[in-house]
Design a protein around this motif. Sequence first.
Motif, PDB file in Angstrom:
ATOM      1  N   ILE A  96     -13.226  16.365  23.057  1.00  0.00           N
ATOM      2  CA  ILE A  96     -13.775  17.548  22.410  1.00  0.00           C
ATOM      3  C   ILE A  96     -14.645  18.335  23.390  1.00  0.00           C
ATOM      4  O   ILE A  96     -14.641  19.572  23.387  1.00  0.00           O
ATOM      5  CB  ILE A  96     -14.603  17.157  21.169  1.00  0.00           C
ATOM      6  N   ALA A  97     -15.347  17.628  24.248  1.00  0.00           N
ATOM      7  CA  ALA A  97     -16.198  18.296  25.242  1.00  0.00           C
ATOM      8  C   ALA A  97     -15.353  19.178  26.163  1.00  0.00           C
ATOM      9  O   ALA A  97     -15.718  20.321  26.464  1.00  0.00           O
ATOM     10  CB  ALA A  97     -16.982  17.272  26.050  1.00  0.00           C
TER      11      ALA A  97
ATOM     12  N   LEU B 161     -12.366  20.403  25.466  1.00  0.00           N
ATOM     13  CA  LEU B 161     -11.814  21.486  24.659  1.00  0.00           C
ATOM     14  C   LEU B 161     -12.840  22.600  24.475  1.00  0.00           C
ATOM     15  O   LEU B 161     -12.521  23.791  24.601  1.00  0.00           O
ATOM     16  CB  LEU B 161     -11.372  20.955  23.292  1.00  0.00           C
ATOM     17  N   GLU B 162     -14.066  22.217  24.144  1.00  0.00           N
ATOM     18  CA  GLU B 162     -15.113  23.210  23.919  1.00  0.00           C
ATOM     19  C   GLU B 162     -15.421  23.985  25.195  1.00  0.00           C
ATOM     20  O   GLU B 162     -15.613  25.206  25.158  1.00  0.00           O
ATOM     21  CB  GLU B 162     -16.367  22.526  23.387  1.00  0.00           C
TER      22      GLU B 162
ATOM     23  N   PHE C 207     -12.567  26.393  25.778  1.00  0.00           N
ATOM     24  CA  PHE C 207     -12.607  27.483  24.801  1.00  0.00           C
ATOM     25  C   PHE C 207     -13.711  28.480  25.138  1.00  0.00           C
ATOM     26  O   PHE C 207     -13.518  29.696  25.062  1.00  0.00           O
ATOM     27  CB  PHE C 207     -12.818  26.916  23.393  1.00  0.00           C
ATOM     28  N   ASN C 208     -14.876  27.973  25.521  1.00  0.00           N
ATOM     29  CA  ASN C 208     -15.990  28.860  25.870  1.00  0.00           C
ATOM     30  C   ASN C 208     -15.657  29.720  27.081  1.00  0.00           C
ATOM     31  O   ASN C 208     -15.980  30.908  27.122  1.00  0.00           O
ATOM     32  CB  ASN C 208     -17.253  28.040  26.131  1.00  0.00           C
TER      33      ASN C 208
ATOM     34  N   ASN D 244     -11.837  32.378  16.371  1.00  0.00           N
ATOM     35  CA  ASN D 244     -11.971  31.275  15.407  1.00  0.00           C
ATOM     36  C   ASN D 244     -10.607  30.687  15.059  1.00  0.00           C
ATOM     37  O   ASN D 244     -10.447  29.459  14.964  1.00  0.00           O
ATOM     38  CB  ASN D 244     -12.665  31.748  14.136  1.00  0.00           C
TER      39      ASN D 244
ATOM     40  N   TRP E 271      -9.322  28.539  17.946  1.00  0.00           N
ATOM     41  CA  TRP E 271      -9.980  27.234  17.990  1.00  0.00           C
ATOM     42  C   TRP E 271      -9.453  26.308  16.895  1.00  0.00           C
ATOM     43  O   TRP E 271      -9.187  25.115  17.133  1.00  0.00           O
ATOM     44  CB  TRP E 271     -11.489  27.411  17.866  1.00  0.00           C
TER      45      TRP E 271
END
Length: 457
Positions: A172-173, A175-176, A179-180, A272, A275
């Motif tokens: 998840i880290a 992915l985030e 995405f950022n 959104n 994501w």
Amino acid sequence: MHNIISQIRKKFNISQEDLAHTLGVSYTSVNAWEGGKRTPHGRMINVLKDLLNSDDLSGLGVNAKYKNGFVRTNAGYVSSVIDYNNSRDYLPYTHNIGRWYGSLPSFLVRDLLNFIQTDYCNSGPLLANFSGSGTVALEAALSGVTCYATDINPMAIALSSLKTQLTTKPSIAKLEAAFNSISLNKIIQLTDSASTKDNLIIGENRWLSDEARLAVQEIISGISLLEDSVLQRLFAVSLSSIIVNFSNIDKRCTNHYVFKDNGNFSRHKLENALWEEVLEYINAISELEDVPDYKSPEIMYGNACSLDFENESMGIVFSHPPYGTTINYYSINRMPISVHELISFKDIPQQVVTTADCKKNDISSGTLSRFNSFTDNWVGEAYRVLKPGGIFVSIIGDSRDNGKLSHPFTDIITRGESHGFIMKELFIWVTNHKAGMHVKRKGNHIDHNYIIIMEKK
């Protein structure tokens, strides 16, 4: 083995027909096993032993849990009428993620692969020459069968690759962070390999508002800047899957785009949705991490009418070609393809497949007579790459174009026999409002499909 068959039937008080249905094989196979005339292949022997030691008929393991099996009839030449009784695909990573028409249910593919392995003792290698969204490749991987899947549609290649090869999900880290970086990117740096004539994201057209076009170009450029090829593919497919929702396209269309003003564009809603789509893929595909004996298929660009494989290199060719011109895959995928050809992927060769390439080679693009003219080519190629004794499977329905009804399955049989195939089985698969295959357009109501099984001499 005949003793095991007898013990299973006695234990559960079932007939040979019942056991055949439970195993997803033909009655003749069970009859031959119990009579000592034939021996099941290795995987089926393990299934039978597990079944003998289980307490109920559902003890076939996770991969066989949803088997329906083929129930044979005596309806003339039709070997079996297959009706899954309004079943929907239970696997979330088969069709619940990604945007693809002409969905092929995983349980049908699984039953067919099991039937081929059992009745014809054939375990591949398998070629899916019309990969689509990757259902055949995925089921082959779940069955431990060596598989190659090809398509001329870039969106098909991307979906097939993502659904079958992402067996270790990113954290998840990661992915985030990805995405950022994508959402904050304001640099537009698009690949110059795209055709400006066919690409819908560069140049002016009515399908994207100016604001939406700018946002999409920035997001695409952000994806190109990612260093991790897995993350690139994940975000690229996710954006391709949702972009129609933020364009002026009626997403219900299955043959060509129809203008539909979507009103005010919101970049926040687009990000959104991107994501959420990424998380949908990750949550669904994570189930593949725990599958034993999973064998990742090789997904590649390829034209079914001119295959890049050696003669007699395949044991099975599994074809699910377009249904005539009922769905024009080039037209309906122009926007998703436009996304893919603008991204600089880290793991894709220099030859980039464009919308123009897809339009040129897509057999569903154009007239019904054009579609039919390609049949001899791709059937002949299937014959060429099959080993002697190899099995050719094709699933297709009828098609209607401006009132003219076409039966592609008869062409496939005729062309196949002219090349040297021997007709072995013809199944009728009932699909009226079932299994996601109901299509009604221009008076065309597909309520059944034909499953053709032929053998190379």
